[in-house]
Write a protein that holds these residues in place. Structure first.
Motif, PDB file in Angstrom:
ATOM      1  N   TRP A  40       0.733  -1.302   0.226  1.00  0.00           N
ATOM      2  CA  TRP A  40      -0.073   0.016   0.101  1.00  0.00           C
ATOM      3  C   TRP A  40       1.420   1.461  -0.044  1.00  0.00           C
ATOM      4  CZ3 TRP A  40      -4.781  -1.044   4.114  1.00  0.00           C
ATOM      5  CH2 TRP A  40      -4.838  -1.636   3.626  1.00  0.00           C
ATOM      6  N   PRO A  41       0.187   2.693  -0.570  1.00  0.00           N
ATOM      7  CA  PRO A  41       1.199   3.648  -0.684  1.00  0.00           C
ATOM      8  C   PRO A  41       1.385   4.026   0.817  1.00  0.00           C
ATOM      9  CG  PRO A  41      -1.331   4.032  -1.569  1.00  0.00           C
ATOM     10  CD  PRO A  41      -1.110   2.788  -1.068  1.00  0.00           C
ATOM     11  N   CYS A  50      -1.363   9.661   1.947  1.00  0.00           N
ATOM     12  CA  CYS A  50      -2.128   9.419   1.460  1.00  0.00           C
ATOM     13  C   CYS A  50      -3.262   9.131   0.619  1.00  0.00           C
ATOM     14  CB  CYS A  50      -1.194   7.356   1.164  1.00  0.00           C
ATOM     15  SG  CYS A  50      -1.937   7.017   1.744  1.00  0.00           S
ATOM     16  N   GLU A  51      -3.675   9.709  -0.654  1.00  0.00           N
ATOM     17  CA  GLU A  51      -4.765   9.740  -1.233  1.00  0.00           C
ATOM     18  C   GLU A  51      -6.374   8.450  -0.719  1.00  0.00           C
ATOM     19  OE1 GLU A  51      -6.738  12.529  -1.630  1.00  0.00           O
ATOM     20  OE2 GLU A  51      -4.832  13.544  -1.713  1.00  0.00           O
ATOM     21  N   ASP A 104      -8.126   7.242  -2.479  1.00  0.00           N
ATOM     22  CA  ASP A 104      -8.407   6.498  -3.184  1.00  0.00           C
ATOM     23  C   ASP A 104      -7.112   5.422  -3.910  1.00  0.00           C
ATOM     24  OD1 ASP A 104     -10.957   6.715  -3.523  1.00  0.00           O
ATOM     25  OD2 ASP A 104     -10.796   8.144  -5.568  1.00  0.00           O
ATOM     26  N   ARG A 105      -6.089   5.924  -4.273  1.00  0.00           N
ATOM     27  CA  ARG A 105      -4.939   5.177  -3.695  1.00  0.00           C
ATOM     28  C   ARG A 105      -4.443   4.612  -3.036  1.00  0.00           C
ATOM     29  NH1 ARG A 105       0.385   7.931  -2.907  1.00  0.00           N
ATOM     30  NH2 ARG A 105       1.047   6.258  -4.285  1.00  0.00           N
ATOM     31  N   ARG A 158      -7.157   1.626  -5.402  1.00  0.00           N
ATOM     32  CA  ARG A 158      -6.912   0.949  -5.686  1.00  0.00           C
ATOM     33  C   ARG A 158      -5.333  -0.287  -5.191  1.00  0.00           C
ATOM     34  NH1 ARG A 158      -7.375   6.385  -8.322  1.00  0.00           N
ATOM     35  NH2 ARG A 158      -5.279   6.833  -7.667  1.00  0.00           N
ATOM     36  N   ALA A 159      -4.668  -0.352  -5.144  1.00  0.00           N
ATOM     37  CA  ALA A 159      -3.645  -0.696  -4.236  1.00  0.00           C
ATOM     38  C   ALA A 159      -4.037  -2.599  -3.938  1.00  0.00           C
ATOM     39  CB  ALA A 159      -2.743  -0.149  -3.301  1.00  0.00           C
ATOM     40  N   ASP A 192      -5.498  -3.978  -6.643  1.00  0.00           N
ATOM     41  CA  ASP A 192      -4.296  -4.615  -7.515  1.00  0.00           C
ATOM     42  C   ASP A 192      -3.089  -5.800  -6.871  1.00  0.00           C
ATOM     43  OD1 ASP A 192      -3.941  -2.679  -8.948  1.00  0.00           O
ATOM     44  OD2 ASP A 192      -2.649  -1.514  -9.062  1.00  0.00           O
ATOM     45  N   GLN A 211     -13.645   1.583  -3.478  1.00  0.00           N
ATOM     46  CA  GLN A 211     -13.473   3.203  -4.045  1.00  0.00           C
ATOM     47  C   GLN A 211     -14.901   4.047  -3.379  1.00  0.00           C
ATOM     48  OE1 GLN A 211     -12.347   4.771  -7.466  1.00  0.00           O
ATOM     49  NE2 GLN A 211     -10.018   4.467  -6.377  1.00  0.00           N
TER      50      GLN A 211
END
Length: 220
Positions: free
Chosen positions: A87-88, A92-93, A95-96, A99-100, A103, A210
């Motif tokens: 994960w970011p 971090c946002e 939404d990111r 998405r992570a 993925d 999201q």
């Protein structure tokens, strides 16, 4: 081969040896899942891969479904341990993060396949004790996942973070089969008129996460 066990797989007597046998069976099940769908894997096939009878397998797992529940527990724990690095980093946002999340699951088809079979296959032909033990572990691990979510989305309450994990599992159960269609469906949807019916798991799952997160935050 179905009736004779080699010396390497004689019945384990000590707890540590029993656990070793269990892990060997789970290893074989995971290897088979890379070759064929779970629905096509029988106890006899598992035994054949290990060089033992299917009777050997049921000494450690009550059924084929019990084997897959054990494997689901193992691969889920492995994913949770790897997730913080995938994960970011903060800040971090949200939404990111979603998405992570999508993925990271798309990169683990065994986990997704087993999770998608949970209500229709894996929770059948097993005892209530086995299901109870699985669900208690699942709650423990989703609670751990919820904490990871709150580390990156602190505006989400603890209860809503846990709710998000529950919605995430239910969504995956429905989405994974659609994103991994049979050869017949692949052939049919090659028709240009059906382009919209093709499902990209990572993209759609990310959108679902999201949207769900946004709804929980708005409700709060």
């Amino acid at each position: 081969m179905d009736d004779v066990e080699g010396p390497a797989f004689q019945r384990a007597r000590r707890p540590e040896h029993r656990e070793l046998r269990r892990q060997e069976i789970l290893d074989a099940a995971e290897a088979l899942l890379a070759e064929m769908p779970a629905e096509e894997i029988s106890l006899r096939e598992l035994g054949r891969r290990l060089g033992v009878s299917k009777t050997h397998v049921v000494r450690y797992f009550e059924s084929r479904e019990g084997v897959f529940l054990g494997l689901l527990n193992r691969v889920l724990l492995s994913w949770l341990e790897a997730l913080p690095d995938e994960w970011p980093a903060l800040p971090c946002e949200p939404d990111r993060v979603m998405r992570a999340w999508a993925d990271s699951l798309a990169a683990r088809p065994v986990l997704c396949q087993l999770w998608s079979l949970l209500p229709s296959v894996l929770e059948r032909n097993v005892s209530a004790d086995t299901v109870r033990a699985y669900k208690l572990l699942d709650l423990e691990r989703r609670t751990r996942l919820a904490k990871l979510i709150r580390d990156r989305v602190p505006a989400l309450s603890a209860d809503d973070a846990l709710t998000l994990t529950r919605y995430a599992v239910v969504s995956l159960v429905g989405l994974w089969p659609f994103s991994n269609p049979t050869p017949t469906v692949v052939e049919a949807t090659a028709d240009p008129r059906l382009t919209g019916s093709r499902v990209d798991f990572a993209a759609m799952y990310g959108e679902i996460l999201q949207t769900t997160l946004a709804g929980l935050l708005a409700r709060a």
